[in-house]
Design a protein around this motif. Structure first.
Motif, PDB file in Angstrom:
ATOM      1  N   GLU A   1      38.195  65.185  70.392  1.00  0.00           N
ATOM      2  CA  GLU A   1      38.034  63.861  71.000  1.00  0.00           C
ATOM      3  C   GLU A   1      36.559  63.521  71.186  1.00  0.00           C
ATOM      4  O   GLU A   1      36.138  62.379  70.963  1.00  0.00           O
TER       5      GLU A   1
ATOM      6  N   HIS B   1      37.536  59.748  70.076  1.00  0.00           N
ATOM      7  CA  HIS B   1      38.845  59.176  70.372  1.00  0.00           C
ATOM      8  C   HIS B   1      38.997  58.922  71.868  1.00  0.00           C
ATOM      9  O   HIS B   1      38.495  59.670  72.696  1.00  0.00           O
ATOM     10  N   VAL B   2      39.751  57.882  72.191  1.00  0.00           N
ATOM     11  CA  VAL B   2      40.065  57.583  73.580  1.00  0.00           C
ATOM     12  C   VAL B   2      40.943  58.697  74.125  1.00  0.00           C
ATOM     13  O   VAL B   2      41.903  59.116  73.485  1.00  0.00           O
ATOM     14  N   GLY B   3      40.619  59.193  75.292  1.00  0.00           N
ATOM     15  CA  GLY B   3      41.426  60.225  75.927  1.00  0.00           C
ATOM     16  C   GLY B   3      42.729  59.664  76.457  1.00  0.00           C
ATOM     17  O   GLY B   3      42.923  58.446  76.537  1.00  0.00           O
TER      18      GLY B   3
ATOM     19  N   GLN C   1      44.702  62.756  65.249  1.00  0.00           N
ATOM     20  CA  GLN C   1      45.388  62.949  66.515  1.00  0.00           C
ATOM     21  C   GLN C   1      46.849  63.284  66.235  1.00  0.00           C
ATOM     22  O   GLN C   1      47.560  62.494  65.612  1.00  0.00           O
TER      23      GLN C   1
ATOM     24  N   TYR D   1      43.318  68.327  64.198  1.00  0.00           N
ATOM     25  CA  TYR D   1      42.065  68.066  64.903  1.00  0.00           C
ATOM     26  C   TYR D   1      40.859  68.250  63.978  1.00  0.00           C
ATOM     27  O   TYR D   1      39.878  67.510  64.069  1.00  0.00           O
TER      28      TYR D   1
ATOM     29  N   THR E   1      37.075  54.839  68.260  1.00  0.00           N
ATOM     30  CA  THR E   1      36.031  55.796  67.922  1.00  0.00           C
ATOM     31  C   THR E   1      34.675  55.262  68.351  1.00  0.00           C
ATOM     32  O   THR E   1      34.502  54.085  68.629  1.00  0.00           O
TER      33      THR E   1
ATOM     34  N   PRO F   1      43.623  54.826  67.436  1.00  0.00           N
ATOM     35  CA  PRO F   1      42.556  55.618  68.046  1.00  0.00           C
ATOM     36  C   PRO F   1      41.224  54.879  67.974  1.00  0.00           C
ATOM     37  O   PRO F   1      40.867  54.333  66.933  1.00  0.00           O
TER      38      PRO F   1
ATOM     39  N   SER G   1      34.883  62.971  67.531  1.00  0.00           N
ATOM     40  CA  SER G   1      35.238  61.729  66.845  1.00  0.00           C
ATOM     41  C   SER G   1      35.312  60.526  67.762  1.00  0.00           C
ATOM     42  O   SER G   1      35.528  59.404  67.296  1.00  0.00           O
TER      43      SER G   1
ATOM     44  N   GLN H   1      43.333  56.333  78.713  1.00  0.00           N
ATOM     45  CA  GLN H   1      42.188  55.435  78.669  1.00  0.00           C
ATOM     46  C   GLN H   1      42.580  54.063  78.128  1.00  0.00           C
ATOM     47  O   GLN H   1      42.101  53.041  78.617  1.00  0.00           O
TER      48      GLN H   1
ATOM     49  N   LYS I   1      41.732  70.043  71.031  1.00  0.00           N
ATOM     50  CA  LYS I   1      41.878  68.626  71.337  1.00  0.00           C
ATOM     51  C   LYS I   1      40.637  68.031  71.995  1.00  0.00           C
ATOM     52  O   LYS I   1      40.118  66.997  71.563  1.00  0.00           O
ATOM     53  N   LYS I   2      40.173  68.681  73.055  1.00  0.00           N
ATOM     54  CA  LYS I   2      39.034  68.138  73.793  1.00  0.00           C
ATOM     55  C   LYS I   2      37.797  68.056  72.905  1.00  0.00           C
ATOM     56  O   LYS I   2      37.068  67.055  72.904  1.00  0.00           O
TER      57      LYS I   2
END
Length: 342
Positions: A185, A190-192, A69, A64, A209, A207, A188, A195, A181-182
């Motif tokens: 995300e 990143h799509v959760g 990811q 992270y 951005t 991923p 950067s 999503q 992680k949260k």
């Protein structure tokens, strides 16, 4: 020791061990690079399941911290030959629970007999090579944002001495089992989870951005403590840093542990190594000076972000349940390397 070894020359190595970064990064395609790291250690809590969770959270953190990811992991186990295997089963189950939460598949591992138990993971992740976040790149004028509180080292030492209050233990365990992680995300973009499936217009499985926040450098604060990892950012970025001690969050019980002398050996080693680059302004307490070197387990992310985005980033993190706080700023290179003000 690594500095004494022969250098390899591979143009696909985007981040190696030469800059003391959090993980290695290896290019495998125009838009994809691997992020690779490993970490394992001895237990710091009594409950096997919780220990497994902490070990997994800590091992995932470096991926992270690089903006990646996690995708796959390998378990690393040292376990006494005559110990109860039910204990090891609970450790593995705890680690797996966090790997599942991270969306990271455990695909194997290796074990050896050892008189002292040790556990952790080797973790591989993916990152867009244009989006790698290293500990270099911090720019003068940036603000420093931190996503957790300090104190896991001294509280863990108090736990081993049977001197920790339950509320301190609970706070430390909550911190050490919270994935970055949260936060990563949001940082950067990143799509959760889920999503990509909901976005019918997107067919790209890489991923995604965004550019909401101008993050220039990032690291996770772990074994070398806040000052040790800040030193790495300063040296890699050719800048100096200033911290505001009263803004740096502490876990419940941290101050009490320091006052009671529950100081881990790693804290003393960190201080002996890195305090030479620090200048304290009047008003910084002796206890705070100590806490700044406390070795963290599964610590928070230290982020160098453009000043105009610092408040927005902190607010976005807090809104997502990440206790982010602005704790300092980046200065042009000079002496001291790190200044600490009250």
């Amino acid at each position: 020791m690594l500095g004494k070894l022969a250098r390899q020359h591979d143009p696909n190595v985007l981040v190696g061990f030469d800059h003391a970064d959090d993980a290695g990064v290896y290019l495998i395609g125009p838009d994809t690079a691997l992020v690779q790291t490993m970490d394992f250690f001895t237990p710091m809590v009594d409950d096997p399941f919780t220990f497994g969770q902490i070990a997994a959270t800590n091992s995932l953190s470096d991926v992270y911290a690089m903006g990646g990811q996690p995708r796959t992991s390998l378990a690393l186990v040292c376990f006494p030959e005559k110990a109860d295997l039910a204990i090891l089963e609970r450790v593995l189950a705890g680690g797996l629970s966090k790997m599942i939460e991270a969306g990271c598949s455990v695909i194997g591992g290796h074990s050896v007999r050892d008189e002292e138990m040790k556990f952790g993971y080797s973790v591989t992740g993916l990152v867009d090579p244009a989006r790698v976040l290293t500990n270099g790149g911090a720019k003068p004028g940036d603000r420093l944002v931190f996503t957790k509180a300090l104190g896991t080292g001294v509280i863990s030492t108090a736990i081993k001495k049977k001197a920790a209050k339950q509320s301190w233990i609970d706070a430390a365990i909550a911190s050490m089992t919270t994935l970055n992680k949260k936060a990563a995300e949001i940082i950067s973009g990143h799509v959760g989870p889920g999503q990509a499936e909901r976005d019918s217009a997107a067919n790209d499985q890489r991923p995604r951005t965004n550019d909401r926040f101008a993050v220039h450098a990032m690291t996770d604060v772990t074994g070398f403590g806040m000052i040790g990892h800040a030193r790495e950012i300063a040296l890699a970025s050719n800048v100096s840093l200033r911290f505001y001690a009263n803004r740096i969050p502490q876990l419940e019980g941290t101050l009490e542990c320091v006052l009671a002398g529950h100081i881990p050996g790693g804290l003393k080693a960190n201080r002996e190594f890195a305090e030479c680059v620090v200048r304290y302004e009047d008003g910084v307490s002796e206890e705070m000076k100590t806490i700044l070197f406390d070795p963290q387990t599964a610590g928070g992310l230290l982020i160098s972000v453009a000043s105009e985005d610092a408040t927005k980033l902190a607010q976005a993190l807090v809104a997502a349940g990440v206790p982010a706080v602005e704790i300092g700023e980046v200065l042009p290179a000079g002496k001291p390397l790190i200044a600490v003000e009250p």
